[in-house]
Design a protein around this motif. Sequence first.
Motif, PDB file in Angstrom:
ATOM      1  N   SER A  13       0.801  -1.227   0.000  1.00  0.00           N
ATOM      2  CA  SER A  13       0.000   0.000   0.000  1.00  0.00           C
ATOM      3  C   SER A  13       0.832   1.274   0.000  1.00  0.00           C
ATOM      4  O   SER A  13       0.363   2.324  -0.457  1.00  0.00           O
ATOM      5  N   ARG A  14       2.069   1.215   0.494  1.00  0.00           N
ATOM      6  CA  ARG A  14       2.851   2.438   0.635  1.00  0.00           C
ATOM      7  C   ARG A  14       4.332   2.091   0.739  1.00  0.00           C
ATOM      8  O   ARG A  14       4.721   0.923   0.829  1.00  0.00           O
ATOM      9  N   ARG A  18       4.973  -0.240  -2.118  1.00  0.00           N
ATOM     10  CA  ARG A  18       4.410   0.456  -3.278  1.00  0.00           C
ATOM     11  C   ARG A  18       5.437   0.570  -4.394  1.00  0.00           C
ATOM     12  O   ARG A  18       5.118   0.327  -5.569  1.00  0.00           O
ATOM     13  N   GLU A  22       5.078  -0.967  -8.183  1.00  0.00           N
ATOM     14  CA  GLU A  22       5.161  -0.106  -9.370  1.00  0.00           C
ATOM     15  C   GLU A  22       6.278  -0.552 -10.306  1.00  0.00           C
ATOM     16  O   GLU A  22       6.111  -0.558 -11.534  1.00  0.00           O
ATOM     17  N   TYR A  42      -3.403   4.499  -5.823  1.00  0.00           N
ATOM     18  CA  TYR A  42      -2.354   4.522  -6.846  1.00  0.00           C
ATOM     19  C   TYR A  42      -2.360   3.292  -7.738  1.00  0.00           C
ATOM     20  O   TYR A  42      -1.780   3.303  -8.833  1.00  0.00           O
ATOM     21  N   LEU A  43      -2.976   2.192  -7.311  1.00  0.00           N
ATOM     22  CA  LEU A  43      -2.849   0.928  -8.037  1.00  0.00           C
ATOM     23  C   LEU A  43      -3.512   0.984  -9.406  1.00  0.00           C
ATOM     24  O   LEU A  43      -4.670   1.396  -9.530  1.00  0.00           O
TER      25      LEU A  43
END
Length: 250
Positions: A13-14, A18, A22, A42-43
């Motif tokens: 998640s972060r 994350r 990405e 953001y996903l």
Amino acid sequence: MTTTHIAFVTGGSRGIGRAIVERLHADGARVATCGRGDRPAYLPDDVVWEQADVASPGDTERLVARTRDLLGPISLLVNNAGVLVAKTVADATDDDWDLQVGVNCRGVFNMSRAVLPEMTEHGGVIVNIGSISGVVADLSSALYNASKAFVHALTRSIAIDHGPRVRCNAVLPGWIETDMFDEGFALAGDPEAARRDAISRHPAGRFGRPADIAGIVAWLASDEAAWATGQCFTVDGGLTAASPLRPEAF
């Protein structure tokens, strides 16, 4: 990345998680990830999100089964989920132990155990996110330090027990600019002075960024790292390479 992976990243998640999601997605992997909260904004739409607690064996079995149904068998597992309990042994409670060991130790164990049967058959890669804190202890973080040392030892055991079909390595980040990082400096009497002193101890001249860790994870997942297994790769901007003696002492 020469292998097109079906990847699962815990704690996506972060922060570091994350960045790993990405990077793997950008490299062409089909990615699933999880966390305790709601799906992060953001996903991309094609990344699978599951709400789960990796400390729960039932949740980890569900995560693996769900990913298999939606994407196929997992060929890359990144055990990133982690928490920090900032206490000494004397101050820590049983609840602190359960939280720290549950996520950082049992979570890595649960996810690895859940994917290994298929990986042993079809081949796969596991990358565990350890920490330099499992090698050189941080103050007032006894349970965290011990939990990361567990991750490093489990990494070596998975590599020798499940090779050659499965490669398993650990990445040991140093001080990476994340929410957990900020929480650690907040414990200092003068957080800004502590940050300046910490930066001065890094030969690289800066703190790490989540993308720095995502880069080595992507390499370890690739065919270029085909002969790397059972290893703990320190990525800390040179922090642990230096003597504790300061230049002004001479």
